[in-house]
Design an enzyme around this catalytic site. Structure first.
Site, PDB file in Angstrom:
ATOM      1  N   GLY A 304       2.948  45.831  -4.450  1.00 31.57           N
ATOM      2  CA  GLY A 304       3.973  46.359  -5.345  1.00 31.57           C
ATOM      3  C   GLY A 304       3.433  46.456  -6.752  1.00 31.57           C
ATOM      4  N   GLU A 305       4.287  46.232  -7.734  1.00 27.87           N
ATOM      5  CA  GLU A 305       3.888  46.276  -9.151  1.00 27.87           C
ATOM      6  C   GLU A 305       3.436  47.662  -9.616  1.00 27.87           C
ATOM      7  OE1 GLU A 305       0.837  43.421 -10.066  1.00 27.87           O
ATOM      8  OE2 GLU A 305       1.919  41.746  -9.164  1.00 27.87           O
ATOM      9  N   GLY A 306       3.577  48.674  -8.781  1.00 27.44           N
ATOM     10  CA  GLY A 306       3.068  49.984  -9.149  1.00 27.44           C
ATOM     11  C   GLY A 306       1.568  50.124  -8.973  1.00 27.44           C
TER      12      GLY A 306
END
Length: 340
Positions: A304-306
């Site tokens: 995640g987290e971009g």
């Protein structure tokens, strides 16, 4: 939001009246591509990316102000013991982002990407979707509107990511509601749910979709009942980017679920978006296939987290640089195959 009626009404109008691609900018980019010092098509998807940039930015392909926007939210469903991490980790990771200590910080620094973090009322988790809506229509619409502000400072490539303990459960519930199948088709380990914990996660998704089943024919209702604040904010950001002609890179399983809401509301809603990567979360590739997309990267990531979208931004920057920086056959004094 306005005097049009219910809070979602403005978004329904936006989704109905989405702008299309800039055909003139696309034609100009294609004409230049045919003159560059390479066989036509030899850069493969890099050429497709450059054409996508032209079509959705309305200008020659360029990436000058890329931005990674991470939306962080907490979820009431997490109280069912569906993940190894407590919801407090969401806030702790937001602080880690701010301090520059996360993976996304290193990727942004490597590719010269801007980074914004949005804390979405982390002290107030959404409703427990197994027995109540995640959000009221008013709160969901307000969060979408907040997400639209992600582009306010100006950007020409928006990379969307999230942080939220429990949100792969949310993504699985959204996919089950939109696409059917079984909970097992869409539920994966997320941050490391295994054994009995994974069974609780599957059970929570089943209960949630069953509880809300009479209201799931409307995609925006799917979002407010089964989603979360980061889901609503990412959907708003994607929608705002479309209105402002900003190409979008979507990250992993959770960001893809937010995008799927818009696609269900208007089949063309994601034409300005690419999927940055396919994550290791088992349901992600199935979800991407439902969107009719092909991910740019497949690195076995599931953070995640971009992070996947940010890595893909490096490819998009390279595609734009090749298109704008390469010499034409005439400039380089190289014979063009088409001239013989």
């Amino acid at each position: 939001m306005s005097v049009t009626g219910l809070p979602f009404d403005d978004f329904r109008v936006l989704l109905r009246d989405l702008p299309g691609p800039d055909t003139q900018a696309l034609a100009s980019a294609r004409a230049r591509d045919r003159q560059l010092t390479k066989p036509v098509g030899s850069l493969g998807r890099l050429e497709e990316i450059a054409m996508w940039l032209a079509a959705w930015s309305g200008r020659s392909p360029a990436v000058n102000r890329p931005l990674v926007a991470i939306f962080a939210g907490n979820h009431g469903v997490a109280k069912h013991g569906i993940t190894p991490y407590p919801p407090s980790v969401t806030q702790q990771m937001v602080e880690n982002f701010a301090a520059g200590g996360a993976a996304i910080n290193q990727i942004c620094a490597t590719y010269d990407l801007g980074l914004k973090i949005f804390d979405l009322a982390l002290d107030y988790p959404t409703g427990d979707i197994t027995c109540e809506p995640a959000l009221s229509e008013r709160d969901c619409a307000a969060t979408m509107a907040f997400g639209m502000e992600a582009i306010a400072g100006g950007t020409d490539l928006l990379c969307l990511g999230e942080m939220g303990i429990g949100n792969t459960t949310i993504a699985a519930a959204i996919n089950l509601a939109l696409y059917g199948g079984t909970a097992e088709d869409w539920v994966g380990p997320g941050t490391g749910s295994e054994g009995e914990m994974l069974e609780r996660k599957i059970d929570a998704v089943k209960k949630a979709v069953t509880f809300h089943r009479d209201h799931l024919s409307d995609p925006l209702e799917v979002m407010r009942r089964l989603g979360g604040r980061e889901i609503a904010a990412m959907a708003g950001a994607i929608l705002a980017a479309r209105v402002e002609r900003i190409p979008v890179l979507i990250d992993g399983y959770v960001a893809t679920a937010a995008a799927a809401i818009l696609k269900a509301a208007n089949p063309s809603a994601l034409d300005h978006c690419l999927i940055g990567h396919v994550s290791a979360e088992p349901g992600h590739l199935k979800a991407i296939d439902r969107l009719g997309k092909t991910p740019l990267l497949a690195l076995g990531m599931r953070l995640g987290e971009g992070t996947g979208a940010a890595l893909a931004a490096g490819l998009v920057k390279a595609a734009a640089a090749c298109h704008s920086g390469m010499a034409t056959f005439e400039q380089a004094g190289v014979s063009n195959a088409s001239s013989h």
